[in-house]
Design a protein around this motif. Structure first.
Motif, PDB file in Angstrom:
ATOM      1  N   PHE A 622      47.712  18.649  64.933  1.00  0.00           N
ATOM      2  CA  PHE A 622      47.125  18.063  63.834  1.00  0.00           C
ATOM      3  C   PHE A 622      46.014  18.705  63.048  1.00  0.00           C
ATOM      4  CE2 PHE A 622      43.854  14.830  62.397  1.00  0.00           C
ATOM      5  CZ  PHE A 622      44.666  14.050  61.754  1.00  0.00           C
ATOM      6  N   PHE A 623      45.168  19.596  63.679  1.00  0.00           N
ATOM      7  CA  PHE A 623      43.976  19.830  63.085  1.00  0.00           C
ATOM      8  C   PHE A 623      44.740  21.282  62.110  1.00  0.00           C
ATOM      9  CE2 PHE A 623      41.342  17.505  65.852  1.00  0.00           C
ATOM     10  CZ  PHE A 623      40.609  16.820  65.065  1.00  0.00           C
ATOM     11  N   GLY A 624      45.583  21.907  62.725  1.00  0.00           N
ATOM     12  CA  GLY A 624      46.236  23.075  62.145  1.00  0.00           C
ATOM     13  C   GLY A 624      46.886  22.461  60.868  1.00  0.00           C
ATOM     14  N   TYR A 625      47.628  21.541  60.689  1.00  0.00           N
ATOM     15  CA  TYR A 625      48.395  20.954  59.554  1.00  0.00           C
ATOM     16  C   TYR A 625      47.314  20.241  58.767  1.00  0.00           C
ATOM     17  CZ  TYR A 625      52.775  21.665  62.166  1.00  0.00           C
ATOM     18  OH  TYR A 625      53.751  22.306  62.675  1.00  0.00           O
ATOM     19  N   LEU A 626      46.299  19.822  59.248  1.00  0.00           N
ATOM     20  CA  LEU A 626      45.318  19.026  58.260  1.00  0.00           C
ATOM     21  C   LEU A 626      44.635  20.246  57.612  1.00  0.00           C
ATOM     22  CD1 LEU A 626      43.641  16.587  57.431  1.00  0.00           C
ATOM     23  CD2 LEU A 626      42.162  16.925  59.489  1.00  0.00           C
ATOM     24  N   PHE A 627      44.417  21.298  58.271  1.00  0.00           N
ATOM     25  CA  PHE A 627      43.786  22.465  57.663  1.00  0.00           C
ATOM     26  C   PHE A 627      44.485  22.989  56.399  1.00  0.00           C
ATOM     27  CE2 PHE A 627      43.536  27.216  57.223  1.00  0.00           C
ATOM     28  CZ  PHE A 627      42.118  27.432  56.773  1.00  0.00           C
ATOM     29  N   ILE A 628      45.724  23.098  56.805  1.00  0.00           N
ATOM     30  CA  ILE A 628      46.679  23.511  55.918  1.00  0.00           C
ATOM     31  C   ILE A 628      46.940  22.554  54.528  1.00  0.00           C
ATOM     32  CG2 ILE A 628      49.333  24.106  55.120  1.00  0.00           C
ATOM     33  CD1 ILE A 628      49.548  25.086  58.031  1.00  0.00           C
ATOM     34  N   SER A 629      46.886  21.372  54.899  1.00  0.00           N
ATOM     35  CA  SER A 629      47.020  20.398  53.819  1.00  0.00           C
ATOM     36  C   SER A 629      45.812  20.185  53.038  1.00  0.00           C
ATOM     37  CB  SER A 629      47.189  18.947  54.228  1.00  0.00           C
ATOM     38  OG  SER A 629      48.364  18.909  55.023  1.00  0.00           O
ATOM     39  N   SER A 630      44.716  20.586  53.568  1.00  0.00           N
ATOM     40  CA  SER A 630      43.188  20.354  52.924  1.00  0.00           C
ATOM     41  C   SER A 630      43.148  22.034  51.907  1.00  0.00           C
ATOM     42  CB  SER A 630      42.104  20.553  53.851  1.00  0.00           C
ATOM     43  OG  SER A 630      42.187  19.283  54.632  1.00  0.00           O
ATOM     44  N   ALA A 631      43.578  22.995  52.635  1.00  0.00           N
ATOM     45  CA  ALA A 631      43.641  24.199  51.913  1.00  0.00           C
ATOM     46  C   ALA A 631      44.603  24.102  50.452  1.00  0.00           C
ATOM     47  CB  ALA A 631      44.142  25.350  52.725  1.00  0.00           C
ATOM     48  N   LEU A 632      45.518  23.504  50.762  1.00  0.00           N
ATOM     49  CA  LEU A 632      46.360  23.423  49.371  1.00  0.00           C
ATOM     50  C   LEU A 632      45.774  22.312  48.593  1.00  0.00           C
ATOM     51  CD1 LEU A 632      50.003  23.106  51.263  1.00  0.00           C
ATOM     52  CD2 LEU A 632      49.004  25.131  49.863  1.00  0.00           C
ATOM     53  N   PHE A 633      45.294  21.342  48.871  1.00  0.00           N
ATOM     54  CA  PHE A 633      44.530  20.332  48.144  1.00  0.00           C
ATOM     55  C   PHE A 633      43.194  21.028  47.422  1.00  0.00           C
ATOM     56  CE2 PHE A 633      41.968  16.635  47.317  1.00  0.00           C
ATOM     57  CZ  PHE A 633      42.661  15.798  46.879  1.00  0.00           C
ATOM     58  N   PHE A 634      42.584  21.966  48.374  1.00  0.00           N
ATOM     59  CA  PHE A 634      41.490  22.708  47.566  1.00  0.00           C
ATOM     60  C   PHE A 634      41.906  23.395  46.368  1.00  0.00           C
ATOM     61  CE2 PHE A 634      39.037  26.676  47.633  1.00  0.00           C
ATOM     62  CZ  PHE A 634      37.744  25.883  47.425  1.00  0.00           C
ATOM     63  N   ALA A 635      42.893  23.949  46.599  1.00  0.00           N
ATOM     64  CA  ALA A 635      43.404  25.061  45.513  1.00  0.00           C
ATOM     65  C   ALA A 635      43.965  24.125  44.368  1.00  0.00           C
ATOM     66  CB  ALA A 635      44.454  26.066  45.737  1.00  0.00           C
ATOM     67  N   MET A 636      44.558  23.075  44.515  1.00  0.00           N
ATOM     68  CA  MET A 636      45.172  22.272  43.570  1.00  0.00           C
ATOM     69  C   MET A 636      44.205  21.766  42.545  1.00  0.00           C
ATOM     70  SD  MET A 636      47.991  19.216  43.697  1.00  0.00           S
ATOM     71  CE  MET A 636      46.566  17.994  44.256  1.00  0.00           C
TER      72      MET A 636
END
Length: 659
Positions: A622-636
């Motif tokens: 959960f936290f791994g995929y949440l980190f990836i989603s947040s990182a992509l959202f951060f860049a966008m």
């Protein structure tokens, strides 16, 4: 005359060719169906086979293959060909022993008999029942579901579907031999296997051809301790607990089948056919039914109105203030008046000075543009119906494919910005842009995949798919990034409207509320406020195994998010320049990108309040995929805010007159 005849004949032939092409397109359009979702017509008594998919649980989030439990296996298990999205989701579609004749009701069909459960097999069943695993099956591209009747706000009964059916249940046996819920005092709860399933097949019949199409696949599981007339004959078994000739059918009053070592287990099923008025094109409506439609509409509209109101106010203030500032600066005539100027015009000689670590900033903005393009194009395809849930794995496949294809956008944007900052090593910049985010995602993905593989879950990506992803990264995405960077190198360089002074101007002391930390944190609140309601539905569909198909709402929220990120970044950038702080580059990116911090925090809140995850590997997932989603959202979001500020700063400084 001869030329006129030739010309007229050529025109006639060209018109005929156009007419033929139009006719061909009409015929093709009439016969067009998305891959995997074309209707299948069945005649009476046609043999139809069910397929099994996986075992899934909302408590562990770890899918397992159907035959990881000792269910009845065919002589040869055949794996269906899965697309990239299905493999990444953990789908493993295989054949099964479940079959029936179309429109022929069948009762008490025996699948197989396990003579004696071993301790390991009983333990596997008990563990899956404890973790609330559900069985996923597929019939004519429809997932199996249990019927749940709900009541809406008007008091009307709504038929909804709950995906899959439980492997079993936990209960206690009272003195009369009946089972009671496990929370009743007295005795230990035991695990019982759902070894009998009553399938209900809904079909829509064509009155002209007498052909039928399957429009519903429902299941009702039972647990029953089967008894039979000895000796056991696999081909002609006579059950005492379920016998259609004796009008004896399985019900909830019969003794259940316990998951215990040494137990004899017989798997059976019923098949009932019911005609339905549902047409084939509408058969997914029950799966995608929104039971909380009014609440969803109210929340979305309320959020839209608030965000649009704030955005309008920001735009109005900015336009009026800027117009007054530009008029004032352009009317300064004497040198004394120009020397007494203050505000954003005073930093005109430093506002376009390249920031520190501009190569990293270029890579982040390029990656954000790549993510934004991927998400926008995916939404377009979804709105057009190409990413329907009927086409399993299409959404994940489209996102991965478009992210790789958008590598060209990454290279072009990062390369153009890098040249604007007067960078010289464009090859290194392209390499950083191509490997920064994919490298981080790859490391997190490898760690999670190792943990999933150690748990023997079907969610672990096979080695073949693993090497395919590596090839797509280095063989397709990286070359596309370099191609975009090379294109940016050959295009005209972006020139600033102001010259940069050789000696940097010192930034005056700033108030505490104008510090980078405070401004960045405040800037992320409004973009997050535009999406947090829709974020709840997205997380629910991802982690509670529900369908998400309201892409119209999602597209509207995405548009509002981009507008909000642009306006909040421009507003705070203007306040920063008015305070004579010319270091706006990184803050322009971080203002809207900080909404990813709130997204990650909301994900943590959702994990603690909505999910019942007890497995450490599941929590890491959960936290791994949440980190990836947040990182992509951060860049966008950062790229959107940066682009808006870049345009804004260039526009206002090009509007003032300087000697």
């Amino acid at each position: 005359r001869r030329r006129r005849r030739e010309t007229s004949s050529m025109r006639a032939s060209s018109r005929a060719l156009v007419a033929l092409l139009a006719l061909a397109l009409c015929v093709a359009a009439e016969a067009f169906y998305l891959p995997g979702v074309a209707p299948q017509d069945y005649a009476r008594d046609d043999i139809v086979y069910m397929k099994v998919n996986k075992l899934s649980s909302t408590r562990t989030q770890l899918p397992f293959e159907y035959y990881s439990l000792p269910y009845c296996r065919p002589p040869k298990v055949a794996h269906s060909v899965e697309n990239l999205g299905e493999v990444l989701r953990g789908d493993r579609i295989e054949n099964s022993l479940y079959s029936f004749e179309m429109r022929l009701d069948q009762q008490c069909k025996v699948v197989c008999k396990i003579d004696s459960l071993t301790a390991s097999q009983a333990g596997d069943f008990a563990a899956k029942i404890e973790d609330e695993y559900r069985v996923m099956m597929i019939l004519d591209n429809l997932p199996v579901a249990m019927v749940r009747m709900l009541q809406n706000e008007d008091g009307e009964q709504l038929k909804t579907y709950e995906r899959g059916f439980p492997v079993g249940f936990k209960a206690k046996i009272d003195a009369d031999g009946a089972w009671v819920p496990p929370d009743v005092d007295g005795g230990d709860a035991k695990a019982f296997i759902n070894n009998h399933v009553r399938f209900t097949i809904l079909y829509h019949k064509d009155d002209d051809t007498d052909l039928a199409r399957i429009v519903g696949f429902e299941a009702e599981p039972f647990s029953v301790k089967h008894t039979y007339e000895a000796p056991w004959n696999p081909d002609m078994s006579i059950l005492e607990t379920c016998n259609a000739h004796r009008m004896r059918y399985v019900d909830y009053d019969q003794p259940p089948q316990e998951a215990r070592a040494g137990e004899e287990v017989i798997f059976t099923y019923d098949v009932l056919f019911k005609p339905s008025d549902i047409r084939w094109a509408s058969r997914w409506d029950t799966y995608l039914l929104m039971t909380d439609a009014q609440i969803h509409w109210f929340s979305i509209v309320n959020s839209m109105m608030i965000v649009l109101f704030l955005s309008g106010m920001v735009a109005l203030i900015m336009l009026r203030t800027l117009r007054r500032d530009i008029t004032k600066y352009n009317e300064l005539e004497t040198a004394e008046e120009a020397a007494e100027e203050s505000g954003w015009k005073l930093v005109h000689g430093d506002v376009f000075r390249p920031p520190k670590d501009f190569d990293l900033l270029s890579a982040l903005v390029g990656t954000g543009a790549q993510v934004a393009c991927m998400f926008a194009v995916t939404l377009v395809f979804a709105l057009l119906g190409f990413l329907s849930p009927a086409n399993r794995g299409a959404l994940m496949t489209a996102m991965v494919t478009l992210f790789i294809a958008a590598g060209y956008v990454n290279g072009y944007v990062s390369g153009s910005l890098y040249r604007t900052f007067k960078g010289t090593n464009w090859v290194l910049n392209a390499f950083v842009s191509a490997t920064l985010y994919p490298g981080v995602i790859f490391v997190v993905f490898c760690v999670l995949n190792t943990l999933i593989w150690h748990a023997k879950s079907s969610g672990a990506v096979p080695f073949g798919t693993f090497f395919l992803l590596i090839f797509l990264w280095f063989g397709v995405s990286v070359p596309l990034v370099y191609a975009g960077a090379y294109h940016a190198l050959k295009t005209e360089k972006i020139e600033h409207p102001m010259r940069t002074n050789k000696i940097p101007r010192q930034v005056p002391a700033q108030a505490w509320y104008m510090s980078d930390f405070v401004q960045v944190l405040v800037g992320g609140v409004l973009p997050f406020g535009a999406i947090f309601i829709e974020l709840f539905f997205i997380m629910t569909s991802l982690w509670l195994h529900q369908f998400y198909y309201i892409f119209g709402f999602l597209g509207l929220v995405f548009l509002i998010l981009c507008i909000t990120c642009a306006e909040i970044s421009v507003m705070l950038c203007y306040f920063q320049l008015v305070a004579e702080n010319h270091r706006w580059w990184w803050r322009a990116f971080g203002t809207s990108a900080s909404s990813a911090l709130y997204l990650f925090g909301y994900g943590c809140h959702y994990f603690s309040t909505k999910l019942e995850v007890t497995n450490k590997i599941s929590a890491a997932m959960f936290f791994g995929y949440l980190f990836i989603s947040s990182a992509l959202f951060f860049a966008m979001t950062g790229a959107v805010g940066f682009a808006a500020c870049f345009w804004f700063v260039r526009t206002i400084y090009a509007s003032v007159k300087l000697d």
